[in-house]
Design an enzyme around this catalytic site. Sequence first.
Site, short mmCIF file in Angstrom:
data_model
loop_
_atom_site.label_atom_id
_atom_site.label_comp_id
_atom_site.label_asym_id
_atom_site.label_seq_id
_atom_site.Cartn_x
_atom_site.Cartn_y
_atom_site.Cartn_z
N ARG A 93 -7.00 -0.70 -6.46
CA ARG A 93 -6.61 -1.54 -7.32
C ARG A 93 -7.76 -2.93 -7.54
O ARG A 93 -7.68 -3.54 -8.40
CB ARG A 93 -5.18 -1.91 -7.25
CG ARG A 93 -4.74 -2.64 -6.01
CD ARG A 93 -3.50 -2.50 -5.43
NE ARG A 93 -2.97 -1.42 -4.93
CZ ARG A 93 -1.85 -0.97 -4.65
NH1 ARG A 93 -0.88 -1.62 -4.89
NH2 ARG A 93 -1.84 0.26 -4.23
N GLU A 144 -6.89 -0.56 -1.73
CA GLU A 144 -8.38 -1.17 -2.26
C GLU A 144 -8.77 -0.62 -3.50
O GLU A 144 -9.55 -1.60 -4.55
CB GLU A 144 -9.30 -0.73 -1.40
CG GLU A 144 -9.94 0.85 -1.73
CD GLU A 144 -8.97 1.92 -1.48
OE1 GLU A 144 -9.14 3.08 -2.31
OE2 GLU A 144 -8.13 1.96 -0.81
N ASP A 185 -6.10 -0.62 2.72
CA ASP A 185 -6.09 0.55 2.00
C ASP A 185 -5.60 0.77 0.74
O ASP A 185 -5.49 1.61 0.01
CB ASP A 185 -5.34 1.65 3.06
CG ASP A 185 -5.58 3.05 2.81
OD1 ASP A 185 -6.63 3.46 1.95
OD2 ASP A 185 -4.87 3.83 3.13
N LYS A 205 -11.61 4.79 -11.62
CA LYS A 205 -11.67 4.18 -10.08
C LYS A 205 -12.74 5.06 -9.46
O LYS A 205 -12.71 6.35 -9.35
CB LYS A 205 -10.27 4.42 -9.41
CG LYS A 205 -10.45 4.02 -8.00
CD LYS A 205 -9.13 4.25 -7.03
CE LYS A 205 -9.21 4.43 -5.60
NZ LYS A 205 -8.08 4.75 -5.00
N ASP A 244 -13.30 6.75 1.00
CA ASP A 244 -12.16 5.79 1.24
C ASP A 244 -11.64 5.84 2.76
O ASP A 244 -10.70 6.90 3.01
CB ASP A 244 -10.81 5.64 0.38
CG ASP A 244 -9.98 4.80 0.84
OD1 ASP A 244 -10.13 3.67 1.38
OD2 ASP A 244 -8.61 4.91 0.28
N LYS A 264 -6.74 5.02 7.75
CA LYS A 264 -6.28 6.18 7.36
C LYS A 264 -6.27 7.32 8.67
O LYS A 264 -7.15 6.99 9.49
CB LYS A 264 -6.91 7.04 6.39
CG LYS A 264 -6.61 6.37 4.96
CD LYS A 264 -7.31 7.29 3.92
CE LYS A 264 -7.38 6.64 2.41
NZ LYS A 264 -5.94 6.50 1.96
N ASP A 314 -11.47 10.37 -4.09
CA ASP A 314 -10.88 9.13 -4.42
C ASP A 314 -11.71 8.51 -5.62
O ASP A 314 -11.56 7.46 -6.17
CB ASP A 314 -10.78 8.14 -3.33
CG ASP A 314 -9.94 7.05 -3.43
OD1 ASP A 314 -8.74 7.40 -4.16
OD2 ASP A 314 -9.72 6.32 -2.73
#
Length: 481
Positions: free
Chosen positions: A338, A336, A334, A252, A257, A264, A275
Amino acid sequence: MKISLIETKEINKYDGLIVPIYEDKLELKEMDIPLEKLKETKRFEGKAGKTYKMTISSGDKLVEVVLVGLGKKDDISYRKLLNTLADGFRSLKKENIKNMALIFNNDNIEINDINIKAAVESIMMADYKFDDYKTDKEESEEISLDILVDNASNFEDVKKEAMILANSNIIARNLVNQPANIMNPLKLSEDVKKLGEEKGFEVEVLGLSEIKELKMDAYLSVAKASAIEPKFIIMRYKGDSENEDILGYVGKGLTYDSGGLSIKPTSGMVTMKSDMGGAAAVIGAMCAISEAKVKRNVVSVVAACENMIAGNSYRPGDIINSMGGKTIFIGNTDAEGRLTLIDAMNYIVTKENVNKVLDIATLTGAAIYCTGDAASAAISNDSEFFMDLDNSFKLSGEQIWRMPIFDEYKELIKHEEADLTNTAGNPGTVTAGLFVGEFNGDLPWIHVDIAGTAFAKKGNGILSKGGTGIAVRPLYYLAKN
């Protein structure tokens, strides 16, 4: 840091000594230290993880000595060994000692194999500190560490592999630690190209138009609100020309993010440069695999992008497509990671002809509630493949825990208006992994969630504050073994 293996045990050459000692073998041949008296007074008994610092006179100089407890000889784990040796090193480093040695009181070659590997890895990783942007830092003198061991020449290959692994772990840490205004998808792709040239693996980077041609709609939905275009990074290493099997890694790569429209809170955004921990893990692993010339074919991919906010942001309630052809209902922007992973997964399965595939991601906050920061969480559709990974984690001193997959969980990722939903609910770590697994092409597959292990709030043992480089060494061993 300069690390050497030395047979001589002239301790008066050094300003500091690290001396590992077993609880049930409380002896020291090289110097006169009252170990029995220390044991009687309970100041130092050799118990695992305990250290004791003292100053001794050697010739005409004073030497700082750190006794490092290893516990009972048959009980010491590689994880404890790494962290204990790292703590001993940190104790001397605090005293600003630059000329130090580590003494192994052992004539067992098999044990010294492990000891030397642990010493090199732990001390190199414990020495790492991220201070790239400090303007007032002083240039410090390089630390020199001699590992004093019998038959030193027998262990040069062990030392070499350990240095490769430690350096690759540090590469991953450094990628994660760079602030997101510096480490964006473009910079990440450029850094990977340089690493490929340096370490010996092939790198291909796809830009926006090529990503669109592949119909990576899920990935593009996440990426489109950012002013910085996404980069799809492909790394290929062919270490076994006689074998067509290919091991696939998917990392990933959210370089930042914000949460998108499901934004967030500020406190949750501060560390979101981390992330891309999964991307850093596969990049670091590719560096180690290639530099060590592992006899295995490996392909790794990273769908790098930012999840930001703009007028063209994807929204909660949207239904989007994916490269694999399945439609997805967006319950939360959020969730995101996946979405980027499923297009990367579909790509590596259909375009790179991998035989087994592993994806790794800082995917769910739920993983922290499952295993905390002590272990990474995982799910898998293949027990033999997972056992190989579990053994690889043990070899590296890292920990992983397999979560269950029940039929009831598989039902949760379905949606009445689309094929799948990106917010399937609890158990969140499992349902998020199963969502990604819908695109694994029925290959042997493992999903690893490192949300709790990729970033450390403070330094401890081999870990420094910030990026941990988690899973780099296990992914290396999975390919090697």
